[in-house]
Design a protein around this motif. Sequence first.
Motif, PDB file in Angstrom:
ATOM      1  N   ARG A 135      -2.985   2.027  -4.482  1.00  0.00           N
ATOM      2  CA  ARG A 135      -3.536   3.244  -3.907  1.00  0.00           C
ATOM      3  C   ARG A 135      -5.057   3.202  -4.049  1.00  0.00           C
ATOM      4  N   GLU A 145       7.523  10.694  -2.001  1.00  0.00           N
ATOM      5  CA  GLU A 145       6.335  11.433  -1.559  1.00  0.00           C
ATOM      6  C   GLU A 145       5.988  12.555  -2.533  1.00  0.00           C
ATOM      7  N   ARG A 189       0.847  -1.194   0.000  1.00  0.00           N
ATOM      8  CA  ARG A 189       0.000   0.000   0.000  1.00  0.00           C
ATOM      9  C   ARG A 189       0.888   1.251   0.000  1.00  0.00           C
ATOM     10  N   THR A 190       0.640   2.120  -0.950  1.00  0.00           N
ATOM     11  CA  THR A 190       1.418   3.362  -1.058  1.00  0.00           C
ATOM     12  C   THR A 190       1.329   4.179   0.219  1.00  0.00           C
ATOM     13  N   GLU A 191       0.169   4.172   0.846  1.00  0.00           N
ATOM     14  CA  GLU A 191      -0.061   5.015   2.016  1.00  0.00           C
ATOM     15  C   GLU A 191       0.778   4.595   3.230  1.00  0.00           C
ATOM     16  N   THR A 192       1.175   3.321   3.298  1.00  0.00           N
ATOM     17  CA  THR A 192       1.849   2.830   4.500  1.00  0.00           C
ATOM     18  C   THR A 192       3.207   2.177   4.230  1.00  0.00           C
TER      19      THR A 192
END
Length: 207
Positions: A159, A192, A84-87
């Motif tokens: 994502r 990021e 997961r891109t977020e984590t």
Amino acid sequence: MCTRYFVRSLTPELRTIIEEAEESPLSLRFAINMSKVMKTDGEIRPTDVAPVIAPSPLGSKAVYPMLWGYSSPYKGGNIILNARTETASEKITFKEDWQRHRCIIPASYYYEWEHIVSNDGKTVTGDRYIIQPLDSSVTWLCGLYHIENGFPTFVVLTREPGEEIAFIHNRMPLILPYDAIEEWISPEGKPENVIERALTEMVAEKG
């Protein structure tokens, strides 16, 4: 989640990448040591070896054969296909690769199966869709890679989906435009910042 994608080897941009991967000594090593022949055309599945764009030892853009899937010490021997891109920057399995080992997986398009919630609340699998960015013949999937037992392996980053395909699944691969590839794979780059350029406008058809 992305667990299948397709490579059309006659596409000019992909043909050049495939030829570079075929020239890599890793291609022969995979065949001899793991009995894995690199897939250069058609549907790519987990544990296949496929061409991947990553930085060379000097930091320039290069192409290498890589095996799809990290080994997992936490899942009973199962492999990890996605992150997961977020984590990813926080997870033990991915955080070092997020900072220094980013790659691009070239594809013509990827597949996703529609997830439907039935009347009893269970999720069932529906039709399969072919998905790719609007007005593009190549889909540049973002991934991470590392070395396992002397061989490079990769995972595909995911994502939240774009509006057009949210009805199919609640995740989609992280996809970048071609002109963001070198910044993404650079070990000195800031992931990021690059993900702000991610493509989300997709086209999908049943297939």
